[in-house]
Design a protein around this motif. Structure first.
Motif, PDB file in Angstrom:
ATOM      1  N   LEU A  36       0.722  -1.151   0.007  1.00  0.00           N
ATOM      2  CA  LEU A  36       0.097   0.046  -0.196  1.00  0.00           C
ATOM      3  C   LEU A  36       0.935   1.360   0.157  1.00  0.00           C
ATOM      4  N   PRO A  37       1.982   1.318   0.825  1.00  0.00           N
ATOM      5  CA  PRO A  37       2.595   2.625   0.760  1.00  0.00           C
ATOM      6  C   PRO A  37       3.158   3.007  -0.644  1.00  0.00           C
ATOM      7  N   LEU A  38       3.762   2.149  -1.477  1.00  0.00           N
ATOM      8  CA  LEU A  38       4.236   2.217  -2.611  1.00  0.00           C
ATOM      9  C   LEU A  38       3.014   2.612  -3.581  1.00  0.00           C
ATOM     10  N   VAL A  39       1.748   2.137  -3.443  1.00  0.00           N
ATOM     11  CA  VAL A  39       0.604   2.738  -4.202  1.00  0.00           C
ATOM     12  C   VAL A  39       0.326   4.046  -3.774  1.00  0.00           C
ATOM     13  N   LEU A  40       0.300   4.494  -2.593  1.00  0.00           N
ATOM     14  CA  LEU A  40       0.145   5.678  -1.929  1.00  0.00           C
ATOM     15  C   LEU A  40       0.920   6.688  -2.814  1.00  0.00           C
ATOM     16  N   ILE A  41       2.432   6.354  -2.606  1.00  0.00           N
ATOM     17  CA  ILE A  41       3.520   7.458  -3.218  1.00  0.00           C
ATOM     18  C   ILE A  41       3.139   7.540  -4.608  1.00  0.00           C
ATOM     19  N   TRP A  42       2.802   6.326  -5.412  1.00  0.00           N
ATOM     20  CA  TRP A  42       2.489   6.587  -6.834  1.00  0.00           C
ATOM     21  C   TRP A  42       1.300   7.561  -7.157  1.00  0.00           C
ATOM     22  N   LEU A  43       0.350   7.308  -6.347  1.00  0.00           N
ATOM     23  CA  LEU A  43      -0.849   8.109  -6.390  1.00  0.00           C
ATOM     24  C   LEU A  43      -0.512   9.705  -6.224  1.00  0.00           C
ATOM     25  N   ILE A  44       0.330   9.928  -5.254  1.00  0.00           N
ATOM     26  CA  ILE A  44       0.724  11.131  -4.595  1.00  0.00           C
ATOM     27  C   ILE A  44       1.168  11.764  -5.837  1.00  0.00           C
ATOM     28  N   LYS A  45       2.200  11.164  -6.441  1.00  0.00           N
ATOM     29  CA  LYS A  45       3.100  11.779  -7.465  1.00  0.00           C
ATOM     30  C   LYS A  45       1.617  12.268  -8.678  1.00  0.00           C
ATOM     31  N   LEU A  46       0.699  11.114  -8.893  1.00  0.00           N
ATOM     32  CA  LEU A  46       0.153  11.392 -10.121  1.00  0.00           C
ATOM     33  C   LEU A  46      -0.774  12.739  -9.754  1.00  0.00           C
ATOM     34  N   SER A 152       9.091  -4.213   0.088  1.00  0.00           N
ATOM     35  CA  SER A 152       8.804  -2.725   0.157  1.00  0.00           C
ATOM     36  C   SER A 152       9.981  -2.097  -0.401  1.00  0.00           C
ATOM     37  N   LEU A 153      11.395  -2.492   0.169  1.00  0.00           N
ATOM     38  CA  LEU A 153      12.417  -1.810  -0.260  1.00  0.00           C
ATOM     39  C   LEU A 153      12.822  -2.193  -1.715  1.00  0.00           C
ATOM     40  N   THR A 154      12.374  -3.502  -2.166  1.00  0.00           N
ATOM     41  CA  THR A 154      12.749  -3.866  -3.605  1.00  0.00           C
ATOM     42  C   THR A 154      11.796  -2.798  -4.594  1.00  0.00           C
ATOM     43  N   LEU A 155      10.734  -2.660  -3.988  1.00  0.00           N
ATOM     44  CA  LEU A 155       9.805  -1.751  -5.080  1.00  0.00           C
ATOM     45  C   LEU A 155      10.303  -0.224  -4.931  1.00  0.00           C
ATOM     46  N   MET A 156      10.752   0.188  -3.802  1.00  0.00           N
ATOM     47  CA  MET A 156      11.044   1.564  -3.755  1.00  0.00           C
ATOM     48  C   MET A 156      12.420   1.597  -4.360  1.00  0.00           C
ATOM     49  N   ALA A 157      13.401   0.685  -4.562  1.00  0.00           N
ATOM     50  CA  ALA A 157      14.647   0.697  -4.884  1.00  0.00           C
ATOM     51  C   ALA A 157      14.443   0.607  -6.379  1.00  0.00           C
ATOM     52  N   GLY A 158      13.460   0.084  -7.178  1.00  0.00           N
ATOM     53  CA  GLY A 158      13.036  -0.218  -8.329  1.00  0.00           C
ATOM     54  C   GLY A 158      12.684   1.481  -8.944  1.00  0.00           C
ATOM     55  N   LEU A 159      12.067   2.046  -7.855  1.00  0.00           N
ATOM     56  CA  LEU A 159      11.487   3.075  -8.521  1.00  0.00           C
ATOM     57  C   LEU A 159      12.541   4.346  -8.416  1.00  0.00           C
ATOM     58  N   LEU A 160      13.331   4.308  -7.508  1.00  0.00           N
ATOM     59  CA  LEU A 160      14.722   4.921  -7.360  1.00  0.00           C
ATOM     60  C   LEU A 160      15.568   4.914  -8.471  1.00  0.00           C
TER      61      LEU A 160
END
Length: 593
Positions: A36-46, A152-160
């Motif tokens: 959910l936190p990754l989804v939330l960050i992506w939605l905030i970006k949009l 979560s770290l993998t998802l965030m690192a992939g984004l970075l």
């Protein structure tokens, strides 16, 4: 490492056995919380990009309403998951705590009594009691947190990585000192605390002396309060002073580690700000990358902390299994025989026994027999081995050498629990149960059905019926001082309760260890003048220093220094003019004078 993995598997097995449903729910909610936190960050970006675009084009806010609603919904789901996770974790912890206490208590009551003669046993029990209720659940939580953090770290690192590969590397590298620190000091603290277990028990003992009921009278009478307060302070200081020194060193290194992390955030802020100003990144992307890096720092901390926590758990969970894996040695050895009611005799053949840590035998090559229905008196000075002999007869201990035979069968081939059902004992240090008076007596045989009449009968024989009957709620009155609406008894009244408990058991062998030490003269006279009537049909063993009661025995066994020195009736021993005659003359002479 293999040993730790084995312990983890055993601990996770305990967690699953205690509450499989709650454990499953805990795992599922944790996985959801990692996404959910990754989804939330992506939605905030949009959302930010949508707001920026709407502001630049003047198209209005209608297009961003769905995004705003989506952000709120995901945020709400995240909050629900957090609250639900806390509730699920609490339920699982309660189930596990109850399960682990049951394991500890079941193990403690099965273990051989001889364990209580070892200081090391108390250290082992203390460590297990402090860790067992929560440590297995902590292992599960750390494993779940580790995989949640890793996902979560993998998802965030992939984004970075979409920003620059070095940012993802930086995220990992700046956290390495922290994990090394945690692992290094976890090992130091564990071994320190393990070494301090005896000192911690000493502190607990001094605390009990200062706050407990039993020592409270002497503490006040002899003005020992300040003395024991000083002993507690010194013991407590010994434990905590070194621990605080270790923690102080760890904290200083943690500050340096935190400075490294802050520097990494500064570098990222400068890079993102420069690229945003140059137009390479939108405001939404800038916000997303900053939040992703911050969340990544959080998740890598969760991941590494969980990894370090597992290392700590691996150190401490061993203490729990060390206790649970202790072996019972007083068991039914093959070939197993089933004990039956005594038909002929109990025969003791050359038994010896030495307490752990002693360099002398408390029982030394003792042999005698007890015929069915016989009344035997054991006499001798303090420390002669009388009470130890009773523990060997009832198989609370097994002798080092020699044997005890029940109608010709070695009691080591019998199930201890089945064998002990044939005995009823009033120990010299009998138990005071802070329970209703009737329940105190029923403790002698909790399996007895329709116990009320038998309880009253035993109370009348021991001389305590009238006292109990006059209590506010009679036999339902709680006795002792621990709980509300209870009534304290004198030591002599407690001894009558203990005697009633032994008589209520109606076992074929009755053992009384100083049963009249606190009885008043009238009650003692009433009981011992009817002793043969009370013990009719039973084999009885009486341990006493009061020679006025010894003469009723069929046979008297005199002990000294762990050995039998004389055997015979009262008259026979008086004619011998040996140890018994000497002790009897001294006691009766004191009364005559």
């Amino acid at each position: 490492m293999k040993g730790k993995i084995r312990l983890f598997r055993k601990a996770l097995g305990l967690v699953w056995d205690s509450a499989p449903g709650w454990a499953t729910a805990n795992i599922l909610i944790s996985v959801l919380q990692s996404i959910l936190p990754l989804v939330l960050i992506w939605l905030i970006k949009l959302l930010i990009d949508g707001i920026t675009g709407a502001a630049q084009s003047g198209s209005g806010a209608a297009g961003i309403v769905p995004l705003a609603i989506a952000v709120v919904v995901v945020y709400f789901l995240d909050e629900i998951c957090t609250d639900s996770g806390s509730y699920i974790s609490s339920n699982q912890s309660v189930k596990l705590e109850s399960y682990m206490y049951n394991l500890l208590h079941s193990k403690a009551v099965r273990l051989d009594l001889i364990n209580f003669e070892h200081p090391g046993y108390y250290d082992c029990l203390s460590r297990a009691s402090s860790e067992a209720p929560w440590r297995p659940n902590n292992i599960l939580n750390n494993i779940v947190s580790m995989f949640r953090g890793l996902l979560s770290l993998t998802l965030m690192a992939g984004l970075l990585l979409t920003l620059h590969w070095s940012v993802a590397i930086l995220l990992v590298v700046v956290n390495i000192p922290g994990i090394w620190l945690r692992l290094h000091y976890a090992d130091i603290l564990y071994h320190f605390q393990r070494e301090q277990t005896p000192e911690a028990r000493k502190s607990a003992y001094f605390n009990w002396l200062l706050t407990g009921d039993r020592p409270s009278r002497e503490i006040r009478l002899f003005n020992l309060g300040n003395y024991f307060i000083s002993l507690f302070k010194e013991s407590f200081r010994k434990q905590k002073e070194e621990e605080l020194r270790i923690l102080r060193k760890r904290t200083l290194i943690e500050l340096i580690s935190a400075l490294v992390k802050a520097s990494a955030i500064l570098v990222l802020l400068l890079v993102v700000a420069r690229r945003t100003i140059s137009g390479e990144l939108s405001l939404g992307q800038m916000t997303m990358f900053l939040l992703a890096f911050r969340q990544g720092m959080t998740y890598i901390k969760v991941f590494l902390s969980s990894l370090a926590g597992l290392y700590e758990d691996g150190l401490y969970i061993g203490d729990t299994f060390e206790f649970l894996d202790l072996k019972e040695r007083v068991i039914a050895n093959p070939p197993v025989t089933i004990p039956d009611e005594l038909k002929s005799e109990i025969r003791v053949e050359g038994i010896s026994f030495t307490y752990p840590g002693n360099d002398y035998a408390s029982i030394n090559k003792v042999s005698f027999e007890i015929k069915k229905g016989e009344i035997i008196a054991l006499v001798g000075p303090n420390g002669a081995g009388k009470s130890t002999l009773i523990r060997l007869l009832t198989r609370l201990y097994d002798p080092d050498t020699g044997s005890v035979k029940w109608d010709g069968s070695d009691i080591r081939n019998m199930d201890p629990e089945a064998y002990r059902k044939f005995f009823s004992v009033v120990f010299q240090d009998f138990m005071l149960y802070n329970l209703p008076a009737g329940e105190n007596i029923r403790m002698g045989n909790i399996e007895t059905a329709d116990a009320d009449l038998k309880i009253r009968k035993a109370a009348k024989v021991s001389g305590v019926h009238e006292l109990i009957d006059n209590l506010p709620r009679g036999y339902n009155t709680t006795i002792g001082t621990l709980f509300d609406d209870s009534r304290e008894l004198s030591w002599g009244e407690w001894q009558k309760i203990a005697l009633a408990r032994a008589l209520f058991r109606e076992a074929p062998v009755l053992i009384l260890d100083e049963p009249s030490s606190s009885l008043d003269a009238d009650t003692e006279y009433e009981i011992f003048s009817r002793f043969r009537e009370i013990t009719e049909g039973r084999t009885s063993i009486l341990i006493t220093h009061r020679f006025t009661n010894v003469s009723l025995a069929d046979r008297i066994i005199v002990m000294e220094h762990g050995s039998i020195t004389e055997t015979g009736s009262h008259r026979e021993l008086m004619r011998k003019k040996g140890k018994y005659w000497e002790m009897y003359r001294k006691q009766s002479g004191r009364f005559e004078s």
